[in-house]
Design a protein around this motif. Structure first.
Motif, PDB file in Angstrom:
ATOM      1  N   ALA A  19      12.079  -7.775   5.344  1.00  7.41           N
ATOM      2  CA  ALA A  19      13.270  -7.590   4.519  1.00  7.41           C
ATOM      3  C   ALA A  19      13.710  -8.917   3.906  1.00  7.41           C
ATOM      4  CB  ALA A  19      14.408  -7.023   5.371  1.00  7.41           C
ATOM      5  N   THR A  20      14.663  -8.827   2.982  1.00  7.50           N
ATOM      6  CA  THR A  20      15.350  -9.991   2.442  1.00  7.50           C
ATOM      7  C   THR A  20      16.831  -9.872   2.800  1.00  7.50           C
ATOM      8  OG1 THR A  20      15.967  -9.019   0.300  1.00  7.50           O
ATOM      9  CG2 THR A  20      13.747  -9.948   0.492  1.00  7.50           C
ATOM     10  N   ARG A  21      17.548 -10.964   2.676  1.00 10.23           N
ATOM     11  CA  ARG A  21      18.983 -10.943   2.991  1.00 10.23           C
ATOM     12  C   ARG A  21      19.734  -9.948   2.106  1.00 10.23           C
ATOM     13  NH1 ARG A  21      20.320 -15.336   6.218  1.00 10.23           N
ATOM     14  NH2 ARG A  21      18.657 -16.897   6.355  1.00 10.23           N
ATOM     15  N   ASP A  22      19.250  -9.757   0.897  1.00 15.39           N
ATOM     16  CA  ASP A  22      19.936  -8.879  -0.047  1.00 15.39           C
ATOM     17  C   ASP A  22      19.689  -7.399   0.216  1.00 15.39           C
ATOM     18  OD1 ASP A  22      20.968 -11.082  -1.345  1.00 15.39           O
ATOM     19  OD2 ASP A  22      19.363 -11.162  -2.832  1.00 15.39           O
ATOM     20  N   ASP A  23      18.808  -7.084   1.125  1.00 11.75           N
ATOM     21  CA  ASP A  23      18.525  -5.670   1.405  1.00 11.75           C
ATOM     22  C   ASP A  23      19.720  -4.973   2.048  1.00 11.75           C
ATOM     23  OD1 ASP A  23      16.015  -5.762   0.343  1.00 11.75           O
ATOM     24  OD2 ASP A  23      14.979  -6.004   2.263  1.00 11.75           O
ATOM     25  N   HIS A  24      20.563  -5.749   2.758  1.00 13.69           N
ATOM     26  CA  HIS A  24      21.748  -5.194   3.387  1.00 13.69           C
ATOM     27  C   HIS A  24      22.908  -6.160   3.205  1.00 13.69           C
ATOM     28  CE1 HIS A  24      19.252  -2.136   5.239  1.00 13.69           C
ATOM     29  NE2 HIS A  24      18.505  -3.058   5.801  1.00 13.69           N
ATOM     30  N   ALA A  25      24.105  -5.686   3.537  1.00 14.78           N
ATOM     31  CA  ALA A  25      25.299  -6.531   3.591  1.00 14.78           C
ATOM     32  C   ALA A  25      25.918  -6.371   4.968  1.00 14.78           C
ATOM     33  CB  ALA A  25      26.288  -6.117   2.505  1.00 14.78           C
ATOM     34  N   ASP A  26      26.996  -7.100   5.233  1.00 19.39           N
ATOM     35  CA  ASP A  26      27.699  -6.881   6.497  1.00 19.39           C
ATOM     36  C   ASP A  26      28.462  -5.559   6.414  1.00 19.39           C
ATOM     37  OD1 ASP A  26      30.028  -7.404   5.023  1.00 19.39           O
ATOM     38  OD2 ASP A  26      30.240  -9.423   5.800  1.00 19.39           O
ATOM     39  N   LEU A  27      29.040  -5.133   7.533  1.00 16.74           N
ATOM     40  CA  LEU A  27      29.679  -3.816   7.571  1.00 16.74           C
ATOM     41  C   LEU A  27      30.870  -3.712   6.620  1.00 16.74           C
ATOM     42  CD1 LEU A  27      29.804  -0.979   8.737  1.00 16.74           C
ATOM     43  CD2 LEU A  27      31.124  -1.905  10.663  1.00 16.74           C
ATOM     44  N   PRO A  28      31.812  -4.681   6.612  1.00 18.53           N
ATOM     45  CA  PRO A  28      32.937  -4.552   5.679  1.00 18.53           C
ATOM     46  C   PRO A  28      32.487  -4.464   4.220  1.00 18.53           C
ATOM     47  CG  PRO A  28      33.420  -6.224   7.323  1.00 18.53           C
ATOM     48  CD  PRO A  28      31.971  -5.867   7.485  1.00 18.53           C
ATOM     49  N   THR A  29      31.514  -5.270   3.855  1.00 22.21           N
ATOM     50  CA  THR A  29      31.028  -5.249   2.474  1.00 22.21           C
ATOM     51  C   THR A  29      30.328  -3.932   2.165  1.00 22.21           C
ATOM     52  OG1 THR A  29      30.747  -7.653   2.513  1.00 22.21           O
ATOM     53  CG2 THR A  29      29.583  -6.445   0.778  1.00 22.21           C
ATOM     54  N   THR A  30      29.570  -3.428   3.123  1.00 21.91           N
ATOM     55  CA  THR A  30      28.888  -2.148   2.930  1.00 21.91           C
ATOM     56  C   THR A  30      29.891  -1.036   2.664  1.00 21.91           C
ATOM     57  OG1 THR A  30      27.038  -2.821   4.340  1.00 21.91           O
ATOM     58  CG2 THR A  30      27.361  -0.457   4.018  1.00 21.91           C
ATOM     59  N   VAL A  31      30.935  -0.977   3.481  1.00 26.01           N
ATOM     60  CA  VAL A  31      31.947   0.067   3.300  1.00 26.01           C
ATOM     61  C   VAL A  31      32.712  -0.157   1.996  1.00 26.01           C
ATOM     62  CG1 VAL A  31      34.029   1.103   4.267  1.00 26.01           C
ATOM     63  CG2 VAL A  31      32.126   0.488   5.764  1.00 26.01           C
ATOM     64  N   ASP A  32      33.017  -1.399   1.667  1.00 26.94           N
ATOM     65  CA  ASP A  32      33.721  -1.691   0.410  1.00 26.94           C
ATOM     66  C   ASP A  32      32.911  -1.212  -0.793  1.00 26.94           C
ATOM     67  OD1 ASP A  32      35.865  -2.819   1.701  1.00 26.94           O
ATOM     68  OD2 ASP A  32      35.275  -4.902   1.312  1.00 26.94           O
ATOM     69  N   ARG A  33      31.619  -1.395  -0.746  1.00 31.14           N
ATOM     70  CA  ARG A  33      30.766  -0.959  -1.861  1.00 31.14           C
ATOM     71  C   ARG A  33      30.775   0.555  -1.992  1.00 31.14           C
ATOM     72  NH1 ARG A  33      25.517  -4.929  -0.761  1.00 31.14           N
ATOM     73  NH2 ARG A  33      26.475  -6.861  -1.578  1.00 31.14           N
ATOM     74  N   VAL A  34      30.769   1.238  -0.859  1.00 27.45           N
ATOM     75  CA  VAL A  34      30.813   2.697  -0.882  1.00 27.45           C
ATOM     76  C   VAL A  34      32.143   3.175  -1.471  1.00 27.45           C
ATOM     77  CG1 VAL A  34      30.901   4.741   0.603  1.00 27.45           C
ATOM     78  CG2 VAL A  34      29.176   2.977   1.014  1.00 27.45           C
ATOM     79  N   VAL A  35      33.243   2.555  -1.056  1.00 30.43           N
ATOM     80  CA  VAL A  35      34.560   2.928  -1.564  1.00 30.43           C
ATOM     81  C   VAL A  35      34.656   2.639  -3.065  1.00 30.43           C
ATOM     82  CG1 VAL A  35      37.023   2.389  -1.439  1.00 30.43           C
ATOM     83  CG2 VAL A  35      35.686   2.669   0.668  1.00 30.43           C
ATOM     84  N   ALA A  36      34.156   1.487  -3.493  1.00 27.21           N
ATOM     85  CA  ALA A  36      34.188   1.132  -4.916  1.00 27.21           C
ATOM     86  C   ALA A  36      33.347   2.086  -5.753  1.00 27.21           C
ATOM     87  CB  ALA A  36      33.698  -0.306  -5.106  1.00 27.21           C
ATOM     88  N   ASP A  37      32.401   2.745  -5.115  1.00 26.00           N
ATOM     89  CA  ASP A  37      31.538   3.701  -5.807  1.00 26.00           C
ATOM     90  C   ASP A  37      32.192   5.073  -5.941  1.00 26.00           C
ATOM     91  OD1 ASP A  37      28.929   4.121  -7.035  1.00 26.00           O
ATOM     92  OD2 ASP A  37      28.462   5.414  -5.321  1.00 26.00           O
ATOM     93  N   GLY A  38      33.416   5.210  -5.433  1.00 24.68           N
ATOM     94  CA  GLY A  38      34.143   6.461  -5.623  1.00 24.68           C
ATOM     95  C   GLY A  38      34.152   7.382  -4.426  1.00 24.68           C
ATOM     96  N   TRP A  39      33.961   6.820  -3.223  1.00 24.75           N
ATOM     97  CA  TRP A  39      33.916   7.631  -2.009  1.00 24.75           C
ATOM     98  C   TRP A  39      34.999   7.195  -1.035  1.00 24.75           C
ATOM     99  CZ3 TRP A  39      30.639  11.672  -2.133  1.00 24.75           C
ATOM    100  CH2 TRP A  39      29.562  11.611  -3.020  1.00 24.75           C
ATOM    101  N   THR A  40      35.484   8.157  -0.251  1.00 19.46           N
ATOM    102  CA  THR A  40      36.440   7.862   0.808  1.00 19.46           C
ATOM    103  C   THR A  40      35.830   8.233   2.150  1.00 19.46           C
ATOM    104  OG1 THR A  40      38.354   8.283  -0.612  1.00 19.46           O
ATOM    105  CG2 THR A  40      38.709   8.405   1.769  1.00 19.46           C
ATOM    106  N   PRO A  41      35.693   7.274   3.055  1.00 15.70           N
ATOM    107  CA  PRO A  41      35.206   7.627   4.396  1.00 15.70           C
ATOM    108  C   PRO A  41      36.261   8.438   5.143  1.00 15.70           C
ATOM    109  CG  PRO A  41      34.924   5.265   3.940  1.00 15.70           C
ATOM    110  CD  PRO A  41      35.825   5.817   2.882  1.00 15.70           C
ATOM    111  N   VAL A  42      35.863   9.605   5.636  1.00 16.89           N
ATOM    112  CA  VAL A  42      36.773  10.409   6.456  1.00 16.89           C
ATOM    113  C   VAL A  42      36.351  10.377   7.927  1.00 16.89           C
ATOM    114  CG1 VAL A  42      37.499  11.891   4.567  1.00 16.89           C
ATOM    115  CG2 VAL A  42      35.489  12.532   5.906  1.00 16.89           C
ATOM    116  N   TYR A  43      35.231   9.775   8.193  1.00 18.72           N
ATOM    117  CA  TYR A  43      34.795   9.494   9.566  1.00 18.72           C
ATOM    118  C   TYR A  43      33.594   8.553   9.469  1.00 18.72           C
ATOM    119  CZ  TYR A  43      33.668  10.017  14.488  1.00 18.72           C
ATOM    120  OH  TYR A  43      33.447   9.753  15.816  1.00 18.72           O
ATOM    121  N   GLY A  44      33.294   7.914  10.559  1.00 14.07           N
ATOM    122  CA  GLY A  44      32.133   7.032  10.593  1.00 14.07           C
ATOM    123  C   GLY A  44      31.748   6.703  12.014  1.00 14.07           C
TER     124      GLY A  44
END
Length: 248
Positions: free
Chosen positions: A158-183
Motif C-alpha cells: 500500500a501507499t500512505r494515500d490508500d487510507h486516512a485516519d479515522l476522523p478524516t475517513t468519516v469526515d470524507r464520508v460526511v462531506a460526500d453527503g452521508w450521515t453515519p447513523v451507526y458504526g
C-alpha cells in the motif's frame, strides 16, 4: 494455488471476510434494516455470509448478491440453501461496479470490497445509485489506526494515500453527503481473531493435505501472511464499518 480457493480455505473458521465478530455483524445488520425494508443488496458479496445472516435475522427481506467469482457465488448459494433462505436470494455473476438492476434497495452492503470500485467514495457512489430514498448503506473499509511505517506499507502493498485516519475517513464520508447513523471500529481482539483464523485455517489445511499439489503453496502463503501481519501492519491498519443514510 488459485486465489479464490486460498481465500475460501483461509476463511473456513471466519466466514465473515473482515475483522468483524459475529455479535458485531448482528448489531450492524439490525441497525441497517428499517421498518418496512424489503430489498437488500450486497455489492461484492463473495461467499454471501452477510446476506445469509441478514436473511436469517429478517425473514421479510429478499436479497441479491453480486460478485465476479463463480466459486464464491456457488458457496453463497450452498450456504443459503443450508440456512433455508435460498428462495429469498438471487445471485448475479457480474462486475459489482457495472451492476444495473431495474429497482432500488432498502439496504446496500459493501464490506471490504472497496477495491472493486477504486476506493471508499466510489463505492458509496455506486451504492447511492442503487439505494432507495430512505435506504441505508453498510460499508466497511480500512483506515490508518496509526501512521504507517515502511514495514506496514510493504506488508500491505500500500501507499500512505490508500487510507486516512479515522476522523478524516468519516469526515470524507460526511462531506460526500452521508450521515453515519451507526458504526463499528474493529477491536484489536477482532483483528487478532480474524488474522489467526485466516493463517491458522490455511495452515491446518496444508498440514492435513500434504499430498495435495497446492499444500506447500498454501503453507507458505499462510506463513508469509502471518509475518506480514505480525511484523508489518498489526496495530497500524484499522477497519471501520459504517451504517449510513443520505444527508438532508
Amino acid at each position: 494455488m488459485d486465489r479464490q480457493r486460498r481465500s475460501h480455505l483461509a476463511h473456513a473458521d471466519h466466514p465473515i471476510a473482515a475483522p468483524v465478530a459475529d455479535e458485531s455483524v448482528a448489531r450492524l445488520l439490525d441497525r441497517a434494516v428499517a421498518d418496512g425494508a424489503e430489498r437488500a443488496l450486497d455489492l461484492g458479496c463473495g461467499g454471501g455470509e452477510w446476506l445469509r445472516r441478514l436473511l436469517v435475522r429478517h425473514p421479510r427481506l429478499r436479497a441479491e448478491g453480486v460478485d465476479v467469482h463463480a466459486e464464491a457465488l456457488e458457496r453463497a448459494r450452498e450456504g443459503a440453501e443450508e440456512s433455508g433462505v435460498a428462495d429469498r436470494l438471487v445471485l448475479h455473476e457480474t462486475d459489482a461496479a457495472a451492476f444495473a438492476p431495474a429497482h432500488r434497495f432498502d439496504v446496500v452492503l459493501s464490506v471490504g470490497a472497496a477495491h472493486a470500485f477504486g476506493g471508499l467514495l466510489p463505492t458509496l457512489a455506486a451504492a447511492r445509485a442503487l439505494l432507495a430514498p430512505e435506504g441505508r448503506v453498510v460499508v466497511g473499509d480500512g483506515f490508518w489506526e496509526s501512521a504507517p511505517d515502511a514495514a506496514a506499507l510493504s506488508a500491505l502493498g500500500a501507499t500512505r494515500d490508500d487510507h486516512a485516519d479515522l476522523p478524516t475517513t468519516v469526515d470524507r464520508v460526511v462531506a460526500d453527503g452521508w450521515t453515519p447513523v451507526y458504526g463499528h471500529v474493529s477491536t484489536a481482539g477482532e483483528w487478532d481473531d480474524y488474522e489467526w483464523s485466516w493463517t491458522g485455517s490455511l495452515s491446518r489445511w496444508a498440514l492435513d493435505h500434504r499430498e495435495e499439489p497446492d499444500a506447500l503453496d498454501a503453507y507458505q502463503a499462510a506463513a508469509e501472511h502471518r509475518t506480514q501481519w505480525l511484523a508489518g501492519y498489526r496495530g497500524t491498519l484499522g477497519f471501520v464499518t459504517l451504517v449510513l443514510r443520505r444527508s438532508p
